[in-house]
Design an enzyme around this catalytic site. Sequence first.
Site, mmCIF file in Angstrom:
data_model
loop_
_atom_site.group_PDB
_atom_site.id
_atom_site.type_symbol
_atom_site.label_atom_id
_atom_site.label_comp_id
_atom_site.label_asym_id
_atom_site.label_seq_id
_atom_site.Cartn_x
_atom_site.Cartn_y
_atom_site.Cartn_z
ATOM 1 N N THR A 179 29.267 39.742 22.007
ATOM 2 C CA THR A 179 29.559 40.606 20.888
ATOM 3 C C THR A 179 28.519 40.878 19.955
ATOM 4 O OG1 THR A 179 31.976 39.754 20.903
ATOM 5 C CG2 THR A 179 31.274 41.379 19.081
ATOM 6 N N ASP A 180 27.776 40.125 19.592
ATOM 7 C CA ASP A 180 26.466 40.058 19.061
ATOM 8 C C ASP A 180 25.563 40.945 19.709
ATOM 9 O OD1 ASP A 180 26.944 38.925 16.324
ATOM 10 O OD2 ASP A 180 26.363 36.948 17.146
ATOM 11 N N LEU A 181 25.293 40.569 21.017
ATOM 12 C CA LEU A 181 24.150 41.273 21.760
ATOM 13 C C LEU A 181 24.791 42.804 22.081
ATOM 14 C CD1 LEU A 181 23.738 38.396 24.422
ATOM 15 C CD2 LEU A 181 22.213 38.918 22.520
ATOM 16 N N GLY A 184 23.824 44.710 19.231
ATOM 17 C CA GLY A 184 22.428 44.801 18.778
ATOM 18 C C GLY A 184 22.131 46.117 19.878
#
Length: 394
Positions: A179-181, A184
Amino acid sequence: MNTPLHGLKVLDMSRILAGPWAGQLLADLGADVVKVERPGAGDDTRHWGPPYLKDRNGEDTEDAAYFMAANRGKRSIALDITQPDDQKIIHQLAQKADVILENYKVGGLKKYGLDYDALKSANPRLVYCSITGFGQTGPYSQRAGYDFMIQGMGGLMSITGEPDGMPGAGPQKVGVAVTDLFTGLYATIAIQSALLERERSGQGQYIDLALFDVQAAVLANQATNYLVGGITPKRMGNAHPNIVPYQAFATADGHMILAVGNDGQFKKFCQAAGKPELADDPRYATNPARIAHREHICAEVAALLAANTTQAWLDLLEPLGVPCGPINSVDQVFSDPQILHRGMRVELEHPVTGTVTLPGNPIHFGRSDLNLRQAPPKLAEHQSEVITDWLNGD
């Protein structure tokens, strides 16, 4: 260097992974990315170890491997946003910046005069990207959000893991902070879009990105299976909800992936496996039929694959164009000849260790270059250099 974003200045005030991942990608594309960190401590992920980067004597440094994953190509300065003198420096840098990245809590920078409204008057061309767990508005906007909890709240864990009733059943997170990636990556796309629009309007703008929104978006076909088809997806282990057979199977010496994408590939598999009659059976001849009889056809395929080794099946199926592959460990991935050929393992010079080995960037341009020359920085490594370049230069 002939990099696409050469000349762009990015002030990266983000921490952990989603924002730094966007900053790293912008640096790879040629932007001058300056990472603003807390004096003495730096980005939280500098301490998320072990493992830690080792110096030339094999001793641990102060920087964790985790930090190395998302900060390649940046220059580091240390400024305390609570101190007026350092706030003034950030204001000066923001006047020179094309982009600011930040992932503080909603309103977290406003009290220090570092929010978009406070900075845009001096730099109306500024593109300001805020990344939070739940966005700047809405009933959850004041909540903190981390990847793991967003994977759960955003539905990903409800479709990841073994189905109920099977050994090891229960919701599972993905093995990396996807989810972070993804956030980003969305941030990078949004920033470049805003920069392109700026060429027409002459104005920058504010970008509001939320991990929760992104996780809902990247449910992709699982989301539309529900929104269009009215089907609430469930955990299916390694199986695919819309294609059969498309999952991991045991072989005589391990496991492999068989990823049959159409009826022609299924027919080729059956012929290669010595069971051509399976492809002619009305229960299995088409993908909808195979989905209706998933349990039976997967049992047939499992029995066939268990009779031979993984490599033997790969050698047999790959020349026929039947999608299949091994299940590699991470060390096997980064020694794979295809990965090495594609430049996905890079050696960068580092002032403490001599060199550091990192994953490469998967983008390959026809004319342009990527900037993959600078290792993740030491804390405040470029303090005076950045001040000179940005504030005393052009």
